[in-house]
Structure formats: C-alpha cells, structure tokens
Design an enzyme around this catalytic site. Structure first.
Site, PDB file in Angstrom:
ATOM      1  N   ASP A  80      95.896  -7.199  49.639  1.00  0.00           N
ATOM      2  CA  ASP A  80      96.434  -6.543  48.441  1.00  0.00           C
ATOM      3  C   ASP A  80      95.375  -5.685  47.763  1.00  0.00           C
ATOM      4  OD1 ASP A  80      95.058  -8.975  47.782  1.00  0.00           O
ATOM      5  OD2 ASP A  80      95.845  -8.844  45.745  1.00  0.00           O
ATOM      6  N   GLU A 147      95.104 -11.619  46.340  1.00  0.00           N
ATOM      7  CA  GLU A 147      93.791 -12.054  45.864  1.00  0.00           C
ATOM      8  C   GLU A 147      93.583 -11.655  44.414  1.00  0.00           C
ATOM      9  OE1 GLU A 147      89.396 -11.527  45.082  1.00  0.00           O
ATOM     10  OE2 GLU A 147      90.964 -10.049  45.017  1.00  0.00           O
TER      11      GLU A 147
HETATM   12 ZN    ZN Z   1      88.583  -7.589  46.379  1.00  0.00          ZN
END
Ligand code: ZN
Length: 484
Positions: A80, A147
């Site tokens: 992401d 994340e």
């Molecule tokens: Zn990162």
C-alpha cells in the site's frame, strides 16, 4: 508516459516493475489490483504464490543453482501507499496511474505521492524474482498490505506462510543507514469523574496556550518541545487556588502520536482576581520560554474574558483531585538507550485531555524498545488515574523489535556495505513502530534488518526517490543475497 520518464534508468528490471505498479491503485486497504498483478506475475513464471486471509502475498523462488542448500531469505515490503495530492490536482487514486516525472537525479510524481514508499521494495522484489541470472538462496518475497494505517497487514500475517528466518525489510528511506530495531507501543486512556455544581458569580475567562510546534511523538519527542496540555495543566495547578478558579471546560491535544500544540481551559474567576490571574499567566509564560529556550519561540499563554455564562462549574474538591491527577501524568523521554547512543529507549506522550460531560477523558501514548518499560509507564499512568477514582483502557498495542546490532545478518550487511563503499554504515533503531517488530513477534528467532534507497518527503506530494541511490541499493541487495 510513465515508461518515458523511466527510459534508460538502471537497474532496468526494477524501474520497469516500478512503472508497472505505478499504474495500479494501491491506497491502504485497497490493494486488490496490485495483489492480482502479483498473483498473475507468479503464475506466468510458474512461481509458488500464497495469499493469506489478510491479503498479504508471498511468492517463493528456489535458490540459484550455486546457492542450493542455503537457509532461505525473506525480502519484504508493503504493497500500500499513502495517497496524498496537492490541492487542485485532478487525480483519482482509485483509477488514475501515478504520473511519473524525472527531475535530475530524483524521480517524483506530478502533484501526488509517488509510492516509492514502498513501491521500491515491491519493484526490487519483482526484479529479483524475474531474473534467473541473479544469485540468491531460496527466496521468499513477502508483500504486506495496509502498512500505512497501522501495520495492519503485518499484524494479521499468517506466520505459517513464511519459512525463512532471515528477513530483509526494504522500507527504509536513507541510504547507508541500517535499521535493526524499533520501539513497541501502546495507548493508555483514562476517564476521571468530575462533579459539577451551580456556578456562582464571577467572570468567565478562557486560558489558552498556543503557538507550540507539536510534532511526532516518536521521531520528535527527544527534542523536548513544549507540550501544550502538560504546560496548561501546570498553570492551572498553580493558579487554581490563588486565583479562585472554577473550571467548566477543558480541552487540548488530539491524536495519540502528536505532541499537543494547543490547550484551552474555561474558568470562572472572581472579578477582583482576573488581574492576578493575568499576571500569573505572564510570569509562567516567561518561565516556560526560559525553560524551552529557543525551541518554542511562538509560545503564548493568554487569559481573556470570553463573555460566556456557564450554569455549572466543576466543584472545588473535584477540580483539585482532577488537577492533582493530571499534573502527575508524565510526558517526554524517560530513558535513552545505552547500547545505541542517541536512540530514545522509552517515552510517553501526554496526547490529549477533553472534558466530556461528567468525565474528563485523557489520552497518553507510550513507546519503548523494552516491552516491560512500556508496561511500567502505562501502569504508572493507570495508577494515577485510578487513585483519582477514574478508570483506564489500554489499546493500540504493538510489539517492539529489540535491536541486536551484532547479529550475523547485521555483520554481513556491514561488511558488504564497507566493501562496496569504503564507508561505515550507520546502524541504528527507530523510536516508532515498524513492520519488523510485528513480524518478529510472530516468527521468534528471525534475524531482520531494514534498509532502502534515499527517499525524501514520503507521505506528501513532495515524495521523491533518488535514482542513483536506488541503483546502489539494488546492487547492495544483490551482493547481500549472494553473501547469505
Ligand atoms: Zn513505508
């Protein structure tokens, strides 16, 4: 257009994959398209591929013939990206490709985040997997999801999917700096009861602390910047009795990971003590400025009538108990690392206070490389809140990655770096959470290190990655893989 910007850049495979994924939407929690791309990539090449329940992907590739029989290595990054754009940029992150542009040595995007964080890791892993001439031990490329919104993919990772016990995390942003540890953390919230009673006569005034710089409670806590909530509470604690204050509203701070910049307290003050309160504010403002030296030049502590006529105020006993508890809440660094000079080991951020009806809500956030130190600080805050008759809640717990600067993996990376550059790498840890902390807790005994090329302005439309640095980073990665 994307390919044009990257034409001729080296390493060619890495930039080709970077251009490919720049076309795929991948804001946090929306990684379906890039995940499909990875699954297709593996299928086309006959590589083993698994997706876990969280959407994390692992692709396996057998060792190069010269490296058979060696222990497996995991190369890891997150799929992401933070999706931010400049005002007026007509970009739809859900479907538009990132518009890549080269400016000298730096690759950036037109008006949006670039996604080099962590597209560089994804592209590097795909380049490794698609080139059979690269020498490496048995390889697992681990691509985690989500994340950026709080290490969610790593937290939900199915550890059974990973065989290797050596992990190279490629989510760092400074060439020549190796991260080998990170803090764990948790939030501690408290609710303190308050009793209200009818307000007597007096003037309603607002006490305000403003102009502080704030900052990130992980990366900036060691600077000792002013905390508006802590300073505001300190002023109230001193002034309450002398100036005959009666509180009726209190608010300051916000997010758990932000050092509070502003604080407001609304109080009723006897008419004849307003000037005393104003004088005390002036004195304490001077003290604050002296103590904070040049850190907070714009700090102001003001007292001003607000024209309100509150019906109720907090009773005197209740206010005293409340202020005693709030004044005891710690803020700032409580321990520095002895093994790694300059690294904050343990800290707490007094992040927010808000009066909500018959309760005062407070939010604090603890970080430490030692889980026991984090718990100790959190427990102390709970003890303070409980001794004032309140209740507490812990949330947002994430594990630390205790640094081992002498692990064999770090030694090998050091040697490779020295050999390539004739320079000593900086080996350090970070006072914030990383995916390695979460992954390490799930895979006990795993050795990890995090490195990457020079990336600047991550999470903003100014994000850019240095092309020459990326070439060196990839060559370094290849040599580490040969050496493991
Ligand atoms: Zn990162």
């Amino acid at each position: 257009m994307a390919e044009d910007a990257l034409a001729g850049l080296k390493p060619e495979g890495l930039w080709r994959h970077f251009a490919d994924i720049a076309r795929l939407p991948r804001c946090s929690k929306n990684e379906e398209r890039i995940r499909e791309h990875l699954v297709m990539f593996a299928r086309e090449r006959g590589l083993e591929c698994h997706v876990d329940g969280a959407g994390n992907v692992v692709i396996r590739k057998p060792a190069h013939p010269l490296h058979r029989g060696r222990p497996g290595v995991v190369v890891q990054g997150h799929l992401d990206m933070v999706c931010e754009k400049n005002q007026g940029t007509p970009h739809d992150f859900a479907k538009d490709p990132i518009a890549l542009a080269l400016d000298g040595e730096w690759l950036h995007a037109r008006g949006t985040t670039l996604g080099a964080d962590n597209g560089i890791a994804v592209a590097a892993a795909l380049a490794l997997l698609s080139d059979d001439s690269i020498e490496h031990p048995p390889l697992e490329a681990l691509f985690t999801v989500d994340e950026e919104s709080g290490l969610i993919g790593a937290t939900r990772l199915d550890p059974g999917m990973i065989r290797g016990r050596t992990l190279l995390n490629l989510d760092s942003e400074e060439e020549g700096i190796f991260y080998v540890g990170c803090a764990g953390g948790q939030n501690t919230e408290g609710w303190l009861p308050v009793q209200r009673e009818h307000a007597q006569g007096g003037v309603a005034v607002t006490i305000a602390i403003k102009g502080l710089r704030g900052g990130h409670s992980g990366s900036e806590i060691h600077e000792g910047r002013g905390n508006a909530v802590a300073l505001g509470v300190r002023f109230l604690w001193r002034a309450a009795a002398k100036a005959g204050l009666r509180l009726y509203d209190l608010s300051g701070g916000g997010l758990h990971n932000a050092i509070p910049r502003e604080f407001f307290a609304k109080t009723i003050v006897p008419r004849d003590r307003v000037s005393l309160l104003t004088q005390m504010a002036g004195e304490l403002e001077r003290d604050f400025k002296l103590e904070l030296d040049d850190l907070e030049p714009a700090l102001s502590l003001s007292v001003a009538p607000n024209g309100e006529k509150p019906e109720k105020v907090i009773s005197e006993g209740s206010m005293r108990r409340l202020l005693d508890a709030l004044y005891a809440i710690p803020h700032g660094v409580t321990a520095m690392s002895r093994r790694m000079p300059g690294l904050v080991e343990t800290s707490t951020n007094f992040a927010a206070v808000h009066l909500e009806g018959e309760e005062l809500h407070l939010l604090t956030s603890q970080r430490s490389t030692h889980p026991s130190s984090r718990d100790d600080l959190a427990d102390r805050i709970q003890a303070i809140v409980r001794s004032a008759g309140g209740r507490t809640l812990s949330s947002g717990i994430y594990p630390s990655w205790p640094p081992d600067p002498d692990s064999s993996l770090v030694r090998i990376c050091r040697e490779v770096y020295r050999r390539r550059t004739d320079k000593e790498p900086q080996v350090t840890a970070i006072h914030a959470g990383l995916e390695c902390g979460v992954i390490g807790e799930k895979l006990p005994g795993i050795e990890m290190i995090s490195f990457g090329p020079d990336i600047r302005g991550a999470h903003t439309p100014e994000e850019r990655v240095n092309v020459a640095s990326t070439e060196r980073f990839f060559a370094f990665l290849l040599e580490v893989l040969r050496s493991l």
